[in-house]
Scaffold this motif. Structure first.
Motif, PDB file in Angstrom:
ATOM      1  N   SER A 250       4.319   1.349  -1.271  1.00 35.39           N
ATOM      2  CA  SER A 250       3.457   0.211  -0.964  1.00 35.39           C
ATOM      3  C   SER A 250       2.165   0.657  -0.281  1.00 35.39           C
ATOM      4  O   SER A 250       1.166  -0.045  -0.300  1.00 35.39           O
ATOM      5  N   THR A 251       2.192   1.839   0.392  1.00 29.23           N
ATOM      6  CA  THR A 251       0.980   2.427   0.942  1.00 29.23           C
ATOM      7  C   THR A 251       1.013   3.914   0.626  1.00 29.23           C
ATOM      8  O   THR A 251       2.044   4.476   0.313  1.00 29.23           O
ATOM      9  N   THR A 257      -3.754   0.724  -0.380  1.00 25.88           N
ATOM     10  CA  THR A 257      -2.738  -0.312  -0.198  1.00 25.88           C
ATOM     11  C   THR A 257      -2.625  -1.159  -1.451  1.00 25.88           C
ATOM     12  O   THR A 257      -3.579  -1.286  -2.218  1.00 25.88           O
ATOM     13  N   ARG A 271       3.086  -6.176  -2.649  1.00 30.95           N
ATOM     14  CA  ARG A 271       3.712  -5.073  -1.924  1.00 30.95           C
ATOM     15  C   ARG A 271       5.205  -5.016  -2.201  1.00 30.95           C
ATOM     16  O   ARG A 271       5.798  -3.942  -2.264  1.00 30.95           O
ATOM     17  N   LYS A 274       5.629  -3.307  -5.288  1.00 33.81           N
ATOM     18  CA  LYS A 274       5.062  -1.965  -5.156  1.00 33.81           C
ATOM     19  C   LYS A 274       4.032  -1.640  -6.235  1.00 33.81           C
ATOM     20  O   LYS A 274       3.951  -0.522  -6.727  1.00 33.81           O
TER      21      LYS A 274
END
Length: 395
Positions: A250-251, A257, A271, A274
């Motif tokens: 997700s990051t 991001t 998120r 993903k």
């Protein structure tokens, strides 16, 4: 209630969580509105309570049945010591009166149709159809019953024979943890789920109120100290040869991001998935840099079909319209993409000839935040309609 009410009840009673199956917690956490949903089959089962899955339409991983298969008609646990105790803990987020109800099924209207409830605080009953008429429910154990038959799942939950009263906790304090017991009473009685919610007024916790349907529609409450309940994961196996795939996070270490690129899709949803390539029309990696570096691992390649350009699904000419079936997409967006098969997780053609504009009004009045939509509908439409009309006839 009319057609609008029927549709609202169907949507509320038959939807399940998008990301989770049955959830079990040692202590359940009420949501910000005070609503709690607990799975009945979660406590360990003794020699009399047994976890079953044979009666379809249950909400979680199964349901609990007291003395399954027994023809015994005597009442169990009329005095101490009690056996067959299932315990449930929950933490409240609101103070005040709280309604409790169970989703259950019974083979007969007047036999094998009840269970004992033990409460840590005073219980009160409000007369069905006359919420201002209330009384204290006395006894270490209080009878909780329903009057449906043919093993139909129902949220009907009353006390006091021949004078049905709903059951409420007189007062619960916000932020406090409570424990309730369900104790076996009648053989062959089945319990699927337990719902608790705050009463903002004397009528808000009555059967058929908007709060009643909202409570019945809730997915499993998260566990105290966790973002979600413990879930059961379905395993699948494939026989195709292995291939390399990439799984994004997700990051990334570079600061990228995962964010939404559509107004009707939230960043949190992106998120959650993903930024998978399957949702590239909705989400992308951003921050001015490139997509984050991914870790390659070997997985089994699922069976697939030949890829071709998606084509719009044809209407049947019987009044079908393209509508959203997932809360991340709007009806207007689905119509814009013409319900093509590439977006079958978000859009589908639905019959509108029967309901016409009434159907559209129903779906517009149910707040999106109350929806937990998934293609997996655990209760058959025909069963819901039958339960509704029979409930109307009895009231």
């Amino acid at each position: 209630m009319g057609v609008t009410g029927i549709l609202k009840a169907i949507v509320a009673l038959s939807t399940v969580s998008v990301f989770a199956e049955a959830g079990c917690c040692s202590t359940y956490q009420a949501d910000s509105s005070g609503y709690i949903m607990m799975q009945a089959e979660c406590p360990s089962q003794d020699s009399y309570w047994s976890k079953k899955t044979s009666l379809k339409g249950y909400k979680g991983s199964g349901y609990s049945e007291w003395r399954s298969g027994s023809s015994r008609e005597d009442i169990d646990n009329k005095k101490k010591p009690y056996n067959g105790i299932m315990k449930y803990k929950f933490k409240t987020s609101k103070s005040g009166e709280h309604r409790i109800m169970i989703r259950s099924a019974a083979p007969d209207k007047t036999e094998h149709n009840d269970v004992w409830l033990k409460s840590p605080t005073t219980l009160i009953g409000r007369k069905r159809g006359n919420a201002s008429s209330k009384r204290t429910l006395y006894g270490d154990l209080v009878k909780l019953y329903q009057n449906d038959d043919n093993n139909k799942w129902t949220w009907t939950s009353h006390s006091i024979d021949f004078n049905a009263h709903t059951i409420s906790f007189k007062y619960l304090s916000a932020g406090k943890t409570y424990e309730i017991w369900l104790v076996g009473r009648s053989s062959k009685f089945k319990i699927d789920a337990i719902a608790v919610w705050p009463c903002s007024s004397s009528s808000s916790c009555q059967d058929k109120s908007s709060n009643f349907y909202k409570a019945a529609s809730k997915s499993d409450s998260r566990c105290v100290g966790s973002s979600s309940p413990t879930t059961t994961t379905k395993k699948t196996t494939t026989t195709k040869k292995a291939t390399s795939t990439s799984r994004p996070a997700s990051t990334s270490s570079s600061g990228s991001t995962c964010k939404s690129i559509k107004s009707n899709v939230s960043d949190s949803w992106c998120r959650a998935v993903k930024c998978s390539s399957a949702y590239k029309d909705f989400c992308k990696w951003s921050s001015g840099g490139s997509s984050p570096t991914t870790t390659t691992k070997t997985t089994s390649k699922p069976t697939s079909t030949k890829t071709s350009s998606p084509q719009p699904t044809k209407t049947s000419g019987s009044g079908k319209t393209c509508q959203s079936i997932n809360r991340v997409a709007s009806d207007s967006w689905c119509r814009a993409v013409k319900c093509i098969s590439a977006y079958k997780q978000f859009c589908a053609f639905k019959l509108s000839r029967w309901m016409g504009e009434r159907e559209n009004r129903v779906f517009s009045v149910i707040p999106v935040g109350e929806w937990n939509l998934n293609a997996d509908i655990t209760i058959e439409l025909s069963t819901l309609l039958r339960e509704y009309w029979e409930f109307e006839a009895d009231n």
